[in-house]
Design a protein around this motif. Sequence first.
Motif, PDB file in Angstrom:
ATOM      1  N   UNK A  28       0.858  -1.052   0.058  1.00 19.52           N
ATOM      2  CA  UNK A  28      -0.167   0.001   0.259  1.00 19.52           C
ATOM      3  C   UNK A  28       0.814   1.338  -0.017  1.00 19.52           C
ATOM      4  N   UNK A  29       2.077   1.342   0.764  1.00 12.72           N
ATOM      5  CA  UNK A  29       2.804   2.250   1.078  1.00 12.72           C
ATOM      6  C   UNK A  29       3.573   2.623  -0.647  1.00 12.72           C
ATOM      7  N   UNK A  30       3.541   1.727  -1.362  1.00 11.86           N
ATOM      8  CA  UNK A  30       4.250   1.917  -2.746  1.00 11.86           C
ATOM      9  C   UNK A  30       3.178   2.274  -3.654  1.00 11.86           C
ATOM     10  N   UNK A  31       1.982   1.437  -3.617  1.00 15.50           N
ATOM     11  CA  UNK A  31       0.850   1.577  -4.712  1.00 15.50           C
ATOM     12  C   UNK A  31       0.275   3.019  -4.349  1.00 15.50           C
ATOM     13  N   UNK A  32       0.051   3.552  -3.170  1.00 13.31           N
ATOM     14  CA  UNK A  32      -0.900   4.841  -3.235  1.00 13.31           C
ATOM     15  C   UNK A  32      -0.186   6.011  -3.803  1.00 13.31           C
ATOM     16  N   UNK A  33       1.163   6.341  -3.488  1.00 14.99           N
ATOM     17  CA  UNK A  33       1.705   7.363  -4.196  1.00 14.99           C
ATOM     18  C   UNK A  33       1.933   7.156  -5.700  1.00 14.99           C
ATOM     19  N   UNK A  34       2.091   6.192  -6.121  1.00 17.39           N
ATOM     20  CA  UNK A  34       2.394   5.809  -7.521  1.00 17.39           C
ATOM     21  C   UNK A  34       0.936   6.111  -8.293  1.00 17.39           C
TER      22      UNK A  34
END
Length: 122
Positions: A16-22
């Motif tokens: 989630x920490x990677x997906x949300x910013x992308x």
Amino acid sequence: MSQTLVAPAAAPARARDITVPILTALLIVAFLETGGARRGGVPIMIQFFDQIGLGQWLRIVTGVIEVVGAATLLVPGYGFFGAVWLAANMTGAILAHLPVLPSSPAPAILLLVASLAVARLC
């Protein structure tokens, strides 16, 4: 021997920490680009809103909605609201594409799904 185990909840949180910013960055770029094109009076946008038949004021309002929504995604703590704002806008875009516009609603559907995902993950 000592082994380090990753907690089961750590992997989804990390994803989630990677997906949300992308996803958020992609939404910001997409909505700043389309919102700017609408507000700037790009000829294809003028044609689309002529086909809708509600006047060019709607093109300008939609452009402002998209730019404000994209800007809201940049403000810490307001990502959920910006994403819901943009999802509502894309719902209107889909409703305009289906009966009126000759182009595919696929981009609007994709942006709706991405906006809802960001709203859900924020």
